[in-house]
Design an enzyme around this catalytic site. Sequence first.
Site, mmCIF file in Angstrom:
data_model
loop_
_atom_site.group_PDB
_atom_site.id
_atom_site.type_symbol
_atom_site.label_atom_id
_atom_site.label_comp_id
_atom_site.label_asym_id
_atom_site.label_seq_id
_atom_site.Cartn_x
_atom_site.Cartn_y
_atom_site.Cartn_z
ATOM 1 N N HIS A 33 0.834 -1.209 0.000
ATOM 2 C CA HIS A 33 0.000 0.000 0.000
ATOM 3 C C HIS A 33 0.865 1.253 0.000
ATOM 4 O O HIS A 33 0.697 2.160 0.814
ATOM 5 C CB HIS A 33 -0.961 -0.003 1.199
ATOM 6 C CG HIS A 33 -1.853 -1.207 1.259
ATOM 7 N ND1 HIS A 33 -2.767 -1.489 0.274
ATOM 8 C CD2 HIS A 33 -1.967 -2.200 2.178
ATOM 9 C CE1 HIS A 33 -3.416 -2.612 0.574
ATOM 10 N NE2 HIS A 33 -2.938 -3.067 1.719
ATOM 11 N N VAL A 72 -15.288 -5.637 -0.593
ATOM 12 C CA VAL A 72 -15.601 -5.235 0.781
ATOM 13 C C VAL A 72 -17.087 -4.931 0.915
ATOM 14 O O VAL A 72 -17.771 -5.428 1.822
ATOM 15 C CB VAL A 72 -14.769 -3.999 1.197
ATOM 16 C CG1 VAL A 72 -15.309 -3.398 2.493
ATOM 17 C CG2 VAL A 72 -13.309 -4.381 1.366
ATOM 18 N N ASP A 123 -5.961 1.274 5.221
ATOM 19 C CA ASP A 123 -4.658 0.809 4.738
ATOM 20 C C ASP A 123 -4.233 1.549 3.474
ATOM 21 O O ASP A 123 -3.046 1.598 3.154
ATOM 22 C CB ASP A 123 -4.689 -0.697 4.468
ATOM 23 C CG ASP A 123 -4.753 -1.506 5.753
ATOM 24 O OD1 ASP A 123 -3.847 -1.368 6.589
ATOM 25 O OD2 ASP A 123 -5.712 -2.273 5.929
#
Length: 379
Positions: free
Chosen positions: A109, A192, A283
């Site tokens: 990330h 998600v 993140d």
Amino acid sequence: MPNTIIVETHRAVGLIRLNRPQALNALNAELCDALRDHLAGIDVESVGAVVITGAGSGIADEDYAACGAEIVQSHADVFAADVVIKVKEPLAAEWPLLRRGQVLFTYFHFAADEELTRNVLESGVTAVAYETLKGRNGDLPLLTPMSEVAGRMSIQQGAKFLERPQEGRGILLGGVPGVEPAHIAILGGGVVGKNAARIAAGFQADVVLLDVNVERLRYLDDIMPANVNTLFSDRHNIREQLRKADLIIGGVLIPGARAPRLVTAEDLQIMKPGAVVIDVCIDQGGCFETSRPTTHSAPTYLVDGILHYCVTNMPGAVGRTSTYALCNVTFPYLKRIVSEGLPAACQRDPGLAAAVNLLDGRITNQAVAETFGLPLSSL
């Protein structure tokens, strides 16, 4: 050919154990054994697995040792290897251990952390990022399982933190006869969002999924229960949902780039006092302006009466489930990196090549280069 395979974990010894109580391993004991068998079958010798002690996830040192792994005590032993597999980005204490010619295979990330990017870049290590590896259909197969876990966990955590002792509104997600259920707004209809919506629907909450992709919204509308509705994501609709919501889930993603800021600090003023924000995007920098990283030991904080849950590495709280889910998808790529070498493996698989974010002190991922205004190089 790498002479050692190193298996590391997000929970280890010393400072990491103290600061990172969650346990999530990059390779389980069974796959250490499978890796050894695979390499033996293709006449690749002198390749072993080294596991740092206290790996966690309910997997004992003895289990790894029984599968032929060497148990070591220090990170210096871990990073002596040519190939290192982790779960999370290298910590600052690990940066000096990185070196040119080494392959580090993990979640990075980079776009959310300039300091990390510049230090890993300076080390010259080859950074192979789970989150930008592409499947045959353009999907993100190494990001998917952790997004599934985090999406499902977001509702589990939201239900807990909506309770009044946790400083939430005191709302039961499903309500009871004669009392309306919680209203849940989910920003992003990807992996998600889909998983969060399914769990929220099971709680019998009132759920709205927002996304900018109309085709995706049509798909979600077809598969979701009747208590899940879809809505196009624009500024007006987001603010309207903020007014109504008891629980807001942030689940948007731009692969390799920083998450877009969809909710400003000013927007908190229109929300219900005690409403809960779960920013799964943390993140990647978070999609709420007021988000900042938190830990499992201190997961929440209040801003203007709105409870924020912004835990990085949410799946670490359910480390055993997450370890096996992650290993299921990373292991085939690890086998190829080790047995073929990274250059040959990337040449055969452009999707794996897309995971190489940094190489020999150069940035090879466009989103990372654009985020920090640095030069982009080809592989």
